[in-house]
Enzyme design. Structure first.
Site, mmCIF file in Angstrom:
data_model
loop_
_atom_site.group_PDB
_atom_site.id
_atom_site.type_symbol
_atom_site.label_atom_id
_atom_site.label_comp_id
_atom_site.label_asym_id
_atom_site.label_seq_id
_atom_site.Cartn_x
_atom_site.Cartn_y
_atom_site.Cartn_z
ATOM 1 N N GLU B 284 -8.953 34.103 -27.716
ATOM 2 C CA GLU B 284 -10.185 34.726 -27.262
ATOM 3 C C GLU B 284 -10.163 34.985 -25.750
ATOM 4 O O GLU B 284 -10.613 36.030 -25.280
ATOM 5 C CB GLU B 284 -11.367 33.821 -27.642
ATOM 6 C CG GLU B 284 -12.706 34.493 -27.546
ATOM 7 C CD GLU B 284 -13.767 33.777 -28.397
ATOM 8 O OE1 GLU B 284 -13.553 33.613 -29.615
ATOM 9 O OE2 GLU B 284 -14.780 33.389 -27.834
ATOM 10 N N GLU B 287 -8.088 37.933 -25.169
ATOM 11 C CA GLU B 287 -8.865 39.121 -25.503
ATOM 12 C C GLU B 287 -9.809 39.470 -24.354
ATOM 13 O O GLU B 287 -9.950 40.639 -23.981
ATOM 14 C CB GLU B 287 -9.726 38.774 -26.732
ATOM 15 C CG GLU B 287 -9.645 39.706 -27.892
ATOM 16 C CD GLU B 287 -10.591 39.230 -29.002
ATOM 17 O OE1 GLU B 287 -10.794 38.008 -29.185
ATOM 18 O OE2 GLU B 287 -11.145 40.103 -29.682
ATOM 19 N N CYS B 305 -17.186 32.498 -33.378
ATOM 20 C CA CYS B 305 -16.723 31.350 -34.163
ATOM 21 C C CYS B 305 -17.794 30.811 -35.097
ATOM 22 O O CYS B 305 -17.537 29.922 -35.896
ATOM 23 C CB CYS B 305 -16.155 30.260 -33.281
ATOM 24 S SG CYS B 305 -17.008 30.081 -31.750
ATOM 25 N N SER B 325 -15.454 39.324 -30.631
ATOM 26 C CA SER B 325 -14.103 38.809 -30.561
ATOM 27 C C SER B 325 -13.535 38.818 -31.975
ATOM 28 O O SER B 325 -14.193 38.390 -32.921
ATOM 29 C CB SER B 325 -14.120 37.382 -30.032
ATOM 30 O OG SER B 325 -12.871 36.783 -30.306
ATOM 31 N N LYS B 364 -20.291 27.472 -42.975
ATOM 32 C CA LYS B 364 -18.823 27.384 -43.044
ATOM 33 C C LYS B 364 -18.337 27.475 -44.493
ATOM 34 O O LYS B 364 -17.208 27.873 -44.747
ATOM 35 C CB LYS B 364 -18.341 26.084 -42.388
ATOM 36 C CG LYS B 364 -18.438 26.102 -40.865
ATOM 37 C CD LYS B 364 -17.303 26.887 -40.233
ATOM 38 C CE LYS B 364 -17.556 27.157 -38.763
ATOM 39 N NZ LYS B 364 -16.591 28.108 -38.183
ATOM 40 N N GLU B 367 -17.982 31.055 -45.029
ATOM 41 C CA GLU B 367 -16.886 31.668 -44.270
ATOM 42 C C GLU B 367 -15.546 31.615 -45.027
ATOM 43 O O GLU B 367 -14.703 32.506 -44.863
ATOM 44 C CB GLU B 367 -16.732 30.966 -42.912
ATOM 45 C CG GLU B 367 -15.741 31.668 -41.978
ATOM 46 C CD GLU B 367 -15.569 30.964 -40.646
ATOM 47 O OE1 GLU B 367 -15.714 29.731 -40.599
ATOM 48 O OE2 GLU B 367 -15.278 31.650 -39.650
ATOM 49 N N CYS B 517 -23.313 23.606 -32.682
ATOM 50 C CA CYS B 517 -22.927 22.888 -33.908
ATOM 51 C C CYS B 517 -23.423 21.451 -33.938
ATOM 52 O O CYS B 517 -23.642 20.900 -35.013
ATOM 53 C CB CYS B 517 -21.414 22.897 -34.063
ATOM 54 S SG CYS B 517 -20.730 24.548 -34.024
#
Ligand code: SF4
Ligand code: SF4
Ligand code: SF4
Ligand code: FES
Ligand code: FES
Lengths: 170, 589
Positions: B284, B287, B305, B325, B364, B367, B517
């Protein structure tokens, strides 16, 4: 031939959607920036369409930049607003445990059968809107059916025809 | 200078109390050592005054006001507990129970349900009132959370979180009076609604009406299969929260005890998501440098993320897809390198490799199968996600005494981490970690020792901004958490774009959950800002204690690039470690 009429049907549906979008935009613009405008807009929509169809609510949400949750909170808060077409009757067949055990499925089958017969004899399709619902809190009266808000309990399939007829008679 | 708040003085149960003007009777009593029972009020949320349990008596007032929604006033003489109040409260509980199933034994909240606790405390021992339980099927449609409508007590906490804090509006309160009920936006299924699976509703629900989708059984099954090689990864924020389920104070860092526990549960390899957080930063930050220093790609760069956030963006901010990203989240990066690099190295058949992740998060779970890129190893890269709460239950099922676990290390290569990796678990942490490495990529040097802690991006403020000097170039960053705050930041970006101006920020970090989180929807119950702060401190302390605090210094990271990936943004890195986004419908109905 078949595809052509399907195309025509699709075409007129698309026209309807286009027209509906335009009307929703117009109605929303008319009330833009005014206090409490969502309620006024929903009134206008109900006047126009007879009820608030989900597709129209969706269009309105996009147009006004508000959520469907908000629109449904308002629609269900006021008894005035309808989510089903007017002139139609809503028949809710309870499929809760008690009613299920007492033959709710048979009742449902009989309802559908009677409605088919009625349609065959000229009753407008869509005049009766049948839906299965979960326990309506009248288990003592199982099996139960709610017709336009009135609860009918301990219903045997034979009685279905009668109450449908009575409704039409009104 | 902070303006001195005006203080009000009153009496609670005969004792004098003083509190700043505007303090609710509920909070004032709590500070005076008195707990007034509540069901609908949550410390994160505004009072809705829905349940009525918190009623109190005020001398000279015949009504019984609700303590959660009434401010303390000068001269009030308040009684919070007596025989009559106890009787009324018990009746309120009995009324709630008259529409609530007696399902505690098989309920996902049993043992920490607020309703169950109160009913126990008030000694309701029979069903005095006739019961009317809603017989509605649960909503299992979205794989992350389950709504059991029969257990809903209409407190509206979930609705407030989903609408006001997250700005998602997947949930609503429909109808009114006796017919009032909570339902996804206009009576559709969660899967058809705008829900982003953040789980904040579950974390705030007082009962078992919204719980995470429990997948412990599948993990036991994999562990019991002799042909399967089970590995596990532990997310940054889990280490400072899991202990709460076993009596440790919030923020206690139990990383090494968790590793030991995982081995005893039967995992053959124990990895740390902090390692792949370092890996995410390598990609990242590269990037970012590409876009910022070399002008290749759109600015601002926005972190990705958090899967609840990417889902939200794909539904609501489709014009910003190019700003995202493409680096995968640490969970997915670890999964893919475990099933390629690690499996190759250890001679494990990747089709027999079962990878479990322990996450603070219900999104998650979603995901895992989000796009084809989540299968970059040729298999599903991560097989199952358990939330922190599920892991706690699994440990209890296993009979392991968590508080007596020894300290062990993770397995090498995918287990080593730096301070930058660990702070991924809190709002501001990804930004701080990326800046530490971005600075190095541009200047060839690390930030000076006294500048490595980037204080303006830390803390619980909803939107945080900072400007960092990288060799004369000013990098403007913003950090937002809680979706409603994110929208404010993006509106600024959009406004600048429409006016044809330079973007107000170059780099934006987003985490869906308030606090990041550490405050995730799968974390132990009882969230409040106090708990969030303690969990945050636990992570920042872990960062401080590390010899290495920048991702690019991690020796295992250096090794995996040397052995396997080449360099950041290499063709192989792109193929394994990056993903794509696409517009999705907000309402599927
Ligand atoms: S929500 Fe609470 S009270 Fe209701 S069944 Fe579950 S544990 Fe029992
Ligand atoms: S998971 Fe998040 S987005 Fe979905 S209903 Fe719950 S609070 Fe709303
Ligand atoms: S689902 Fe839980 S938080 Fe939401 S209204 Fe029902 S009881 Fe309250
Ligand atoms: S099951 Fe039909 S009314 Fe309860
Ligand atoms: S906690 Fe005050 S009314 Fe529910």
């Amino acid at each position: 031939m078949k595809t052509k009429s399907a195309d025509a049907e699709l075409g007129s549906l698309l026209d309807w959607v286009e027209g509906m979008r335009k009307r929703v935009r117009e109605i929303a613009r008319e009330w833009e920036g005014r206090e409490g405008n969502l309620i006024m807009i929903l009134h206008a929509i109900q006047n126009e369409f007879g009820y608030v169809p989900r597709g129209v609510a969706n269009e309105l949400a996009r147009e006004m930049g508000i959520s469907m949750a908000r629109i449904y909170e308002v629609i269900t808060f006021y008894h005035y607003f309808r989510l089903t077409p007017p002139g139609s009757h809503t028949v809710q067949v309870c499929m809760g445990t008690a009613c299920y055990l007492k033959g709710a499925e048979k009742l449902h089958g009989e309802l559908e059968r009677q409605l088919k017969l009625m349609e065959a004899s000229g009753v407008r399709k869509g005049e009766f809107h049948v839906e299965n619902v979960r326990c309506i809190g009248c288990c003592g009266m199982a099996p139960a059916v709610v017709m336009d808000g009135d609860t009918h309990g301990r219903l045997c399939p034979d009685a279905v025809k009668d109450i449908l007829k009575r409704k039409r008679g009104k | 200078m902070i303006r001195q708040a005006t203080m009000v003085e009153a009496r609670i149960n005969g004792l004098p109390v003083k509190a700043p003007e505007g303090t609710s009777i509920l909070d004032a009593a709590r500070r005076a050592g008195v707990r007034i029972p509540t069901l609908c009020k949550h410390p994160d949320l505004l009072p809705t005054a829905a349940c009525g349990l918190c009623i109190v008596k005020i001398a000279g007032d015949r009504k019984m006001p609700r303590a959660c929604a009434t401010a303390l006033q000068n001269g009030m003489d308040i009684t919070t507990h007596d025989g009559e109040l106890t009787r009324i409260r018990r009746t309120i509980l009995e009324l709630i129970l008259s529409t609530h199933p007696n399902a505690c034994l098989t309920c996902g909240r049993s043992g920490n349900c607020e309703l169950q606790t109160l009913v126990g405390e008030f000694g309701v021992r029979n069903d005095r009132l006739e019961k009317h339980i809603r017989d509605v099927p649960s909503d299992h449609s979205n794989g992350s959370i389950i709504i059991d409508f029969a257990k809903c007590i209409n407190c509206a906490r979930c609705v407030q979180v989903c609408q006001e804090v997250q700005n998602v509006w997947a949930l609503s309160i429909l109808h009114r009076g006796i017919q009032m009920r909570m339902a996804p936006a206009g009576d559709i299924s969660l899967a058809d609604s705008p829900c982003i699976k953040c789980g904040q509703c579950a974390a705030h629900c007082p009962t078992g009406a919204i719980v995470e989708h429990d997948e412990i059984a599948a993990v036991w099954e994999a562990l019991g299969d002799p042909d399967t090689f089970c590995s596990v990864q532990i997310a940054p924020s889990v280490r400072v929260a899991l202990g709460e389920e076993f009596g440790f104070p919030p923020g206690t860092n139990l990383t090494r005890q968790i590793y030991a526990t995982m081995r005893r549960l039967g995992f053959k390899a124990v990895f740390d998501t902090n390692f792949s957080a370092d890996l995410t930063i390598m990609e990242e930050a590269s990037e970012f440098v590409e876009r910022f220093a070399h002008g290749r790609g759109s600015l601002p760069l926005i972190t990705s993320c958090c899967p609840a956030w990417t889902d939200y963006m794909e539904k609501n901010h489709q014009d910003l897809i190019n700003n995202f990203s493409t680096a995968k989240s640490p969970q997915q990066m670890l999964g893919v390198v475990a099933k390629t690099y690690f499996s190759e190295k250890m001679g494990i058949d990747p089709s027999k490799h079962f990878q479990v992740s322990i996450m603070p998060c219900t999104a998650k779970k979603y995901e895992l199968e989000r796009t084809d890129e989540m299968f970059a190893s040729g298999y599903q890269d991560v097989d199952i996600t358990l939330t922190t709460r599920e892991l706690a239950r699994m440990i209890k099922q296993s009979g392991l005494v968590f508080s007596e676990m020894p300290e062990e290390d993770a397995d090498s290569v995918l287990g080593e981490y730096t301070g930058a990796g660990t702070i991924f678990g809190t709002t501001g942490g990804v930004m701080e970690a990326a800046l530490r490495t971005g600075y190095y990529f541009v200047t060839g040097e690390n930030l000076p020792q006294d500048g490595i802690e980037i204080m303006p991006v830390r803390g619980l403020e909803g939107v945080k901004e900072a400007e960092i000097d990288i060799q004369g170039a000013k990098v403007r960053v913003a950090v937002a958490h809680g979706m409603a705050n994110v929208d404010k930041v993006l509106d600024r970006v959009r406004a600048a774009r429409e006016r044809g101006e330079e973007p107000p920020y170059h780099f934006i970090e987003v985490m869906a959950c308030p606090g990041g989180c550490i405050g995730g929807g799968g974390q132990p119950y009882g969230i409040s800002n106090e708990v969030r702060r303690k969990r945050m401190e636990g992570l920042y302390q872990d960062d401080k204690d590390r010899a290495l605090r920048c991702s690019h210094e991690n020796p295992s990271i250096k090794q995996i690039y040397k052995d396997f990936l080449g360099e950041p943004l290499s063709e192989k890195a792109e193929r394994l470690l990056h993903t794509r986004y696409k517009p999705r419908k907000t309402y599927r109905r």
